[in-house]
Design an enzyme around this catalytic site. Sequence first.
Site, mmCIF file in Angstrom:
data_model
loop_
_atom_site.group_PDB
_atom_site.id
_atom_site.type_symbol
_atom_site.label_atom_id
_atom_site.label_comp_id
_atom_site.label_asym_id
_atom_site.label_seq_id
_atom_site.Cartn_x
_atom_site.Cartn_y
_atom_site.Cartn_z
ATOM 1 N N TYR A 157 0.878 -1.168 0.000
ATOM 2 C CA TYR A 157 0.000 0.000 0.000
ATOM 3 C C TYR A 157 0.912 1.214 0.000
ATOM 4 O O TYR A 157 1.843 1.295 0.806
ATOM 5 C CB TYR A 157 -0.873 0.017 1.256
ATOM 6 C CG TYR A 157 -2.063 -0.915 1.203
ATOM 7 C CD1 TYR A 157 -2.988 -0.831 0.166
ATOM 8 C CD2 TYR A 157 -2.279 -1.865 2.194
ATOM 9 C CE1 TYR A 157 -4.089 -1.674 0.117
ATOM 10 C CE2 TYR A 157 -3.384 -2.707 2.159
ATOM 11 C CZ TYR A 157 -4.290 -2.607 1.119
ATOM 12 O OH TYR A 157 -5.377 -3.426 1.065
ATOM 13 N N THR A 179 -1.382 -2.111 -4.585
ATOM 14 C CA THR A 179 -2.848 -2.073 -4.541
ATOM 15 C C THR A 179 -3.312 -0.624 -4.615
ATOM 16 O O THR A 179 -2.882 0.206 -3.809
ATOM 17 C CB THR A 179 -3.367 -2.716 -3.239
ATOM 18 O OG1 THR A 179 -2.859 -4.044 -3.178
ATOM 19 C CG2 THR A 179 -4.882 -2.740 -3.190
ATOM 20 N N LYS A 207 -2.639 -3.670 -8.804
ATOM 21 C CA LYS A 207 -3.824 -4.453 -8.372
ATOM 22 C C LYS A 207 -4.992 -3.515 -8.094
ATOM 23 O O LYS A 207 -4.850 -2.562 -7.320
ATOM 24 C CB LYS A 207 -3.504 -5.256 -7.117
ATOM 25 C CG LYS A 207 -4.702 -6.010 -6.540
ATOM 26 C CD LYS A 207 -4.305 -6.902 -5.389
ATOM 27 C CE LYS A 207 -5.458 -7.737 -4.891
ATOM 28 N NZ LYS A 207 -6.360 -7.023 -3.998
ATOM 29 N N HIS A 225 -11.335 -5.962 -5.177
ATOM 30 C CA HIS A 225 -11.039 -6.192 -3.753
ATOM 31 C C HIS A 225 -12.097 -7.115 -3.137
ATOM 32 O O HIS A 225 -12.426 -7.010 -1.961
ATOM 33 C CB HIS A 225 -10.998 -4.845 -3.019
ATOM 34 C CG HIS A 225 -9.888 -4.733 -2.005
ATOM 35 N ND1 HIS A 225 -8.730 -4.036 -2.244
ATOM 36 C CD2 HIS A 225 -9.749 -5.233 -0.744
ATOM 37 C CE1 HIS A 225 -7.949 -4.089 -1.163
ATOM 38 N NE2 HIS A 225 -8.538 -4.826 -0.245
ATOM 39 N N SER A 236 -11.315 -12.020 -7.507
ATOM 40 C CA SER A 236 -12.658 -11.662 -7.007
ATOM 41 C C SER A 236 -13.726 -12.646 -7.494
ATOM 42 O O SER A 236 -14.103 -12.647 -8.668
ATOM 43 C CB SER A 236 -13.052 -10.217 -7.346
ATOM 44 O OG SER A 236 -12.167 -9.300 -6.691
ATOM 45 N N GLY A 237 -14.171 -13.470 -6.566
ATOM 46 C CA GLY A 237 -15.297 -14.364 -6.814
ATOM 47 C C GLY A 237 -14.953 -15.729 -7.389
ATOM 48 O O GLY A 237 -15.857 -16.516 -7.680
#
Length: 402
Positions: free
Chosen positions: A184, A210, A274, A298, A330-331
């Site tokens: 970060y 990110t 990201k 995210h 994601s997912g």
Amino acid sequence: MHSHRRALLGAAAAAATLAGTRPLFAQAATPASQPDDDLPTVTAPGYDAPSGARKIDVLDLRRLEEPARKIIPAGGFGYISSGAGDEWTMHENINAFKRRQILPHYLNSMGAIDTSTTILGTQIKVPIITTVFGGHAIAHTTAEAGTAKGTHAAGTLFTCGSQANLPMEVIAKASPGPNWMQLYIQNDRGLMREFVQRAKAAGYKAIVITVDAFFRSNRETDIANRYASPFQAANFPKRDATGYFASTSIMKGSIGWDDVAFIQKESGLPVIIKGVMTPEMGREAVRHGCAGIQISNHGGRQLDDQPATFTMLPMIADAVAGRIPIIFDSGVRRGQDVFKALALGANVIALGRPILYGLALGGWMGVQAVHERIAAELVMTMTAAGTSKVSQITKKSLLPVT
Ligand SMILES: Cc1cc2nc3c(=O)[nH]c(=O)nc-3n(C[C@H](O)[C@H](O)[C@H](O)COP(=O)(O)O)c2cc1C
């Protein structure tokens, strides 16, 4: 705590047997927990995180959430499982995969399936890596060391978080990798320089920046639970004699491409962005010399009501046009999801929440089991689709959208 967990897993195994699990996916009965003697641990007073390593039965990655809920302290579980706002995006990430269908292709005298692939020059056994999570100690006492070891055991790549609860050097020692390091952007550039240089020295092969979490989102479950992690971010030097830098207080509140350029220059490592969710950002990442992008919202934890990553993937892949690799998250819960994302232009998939549930339920062995289960589903899907290599998975295997 431990015997309670064993009972839960035993029940899950019995249910799987009753449901008639196919031999292809059957695993050994759950053995007793083994201590994690060779791994470092992190604990906090009043937070009773699971510990120990054991083989777990994984039938379906989504079904890990319920047993994990029973053993992760409530605040920590809420933090992992919830999303922002109405959690529409969090659920849409999963639902979007069901809107594209896979075309089977038989009678092709296909040989053995090879799931191996290469990402930024690193060979991995499967096109599925472990995504970044802040601090893993909320799920298991071995924290990032357990996740890194389990990921390595599955033959693939681990992404370490800048908010990790163990120092990056300790994590690198617990697993030979391959490992990437996430960052970060911080206010203090000197701190960032030191951070990326330490990462390089410890053998991390890329920096993942990110870009979608520089603002506080409305994760209402955490607000209602008054949740604050009891663990420290272990990778920043102590500010004073009593404590570490708090994670968010030093994160930069406004970030730009100059921050990315600084990390590119100071780390000398490939840099991946990201949080890319638009074709425009994909094009910009190429223009700014990034080594790759990670398409991510995210896990629906930041801006609710944005599209599913799978919805945006084809447009972003078009914009990037193969110039740099695409990591996708994601997912993703099924081998079929992995297949569909690869078919639409992703190079590798980064697996999310099920990893932390596997870690809670089985320590490093649980992480390995989660990876191996989704890899087995990918093998099954590739077999049915008549694609024996990752490079053969293209949109020809998907029913065109009309
Ligand atoms: C508990 C938790 C902590 C996370 N921490 C970070 C983080 O520190 N940095 C980051 O870039 N992404 C973080 N993420 C996002 C993941 O890298 C990934 O984008 C997301 O989990 C994918 O969604 P899925 O879990 O639904 O598959 C976190 C996700 C979860 C669930």
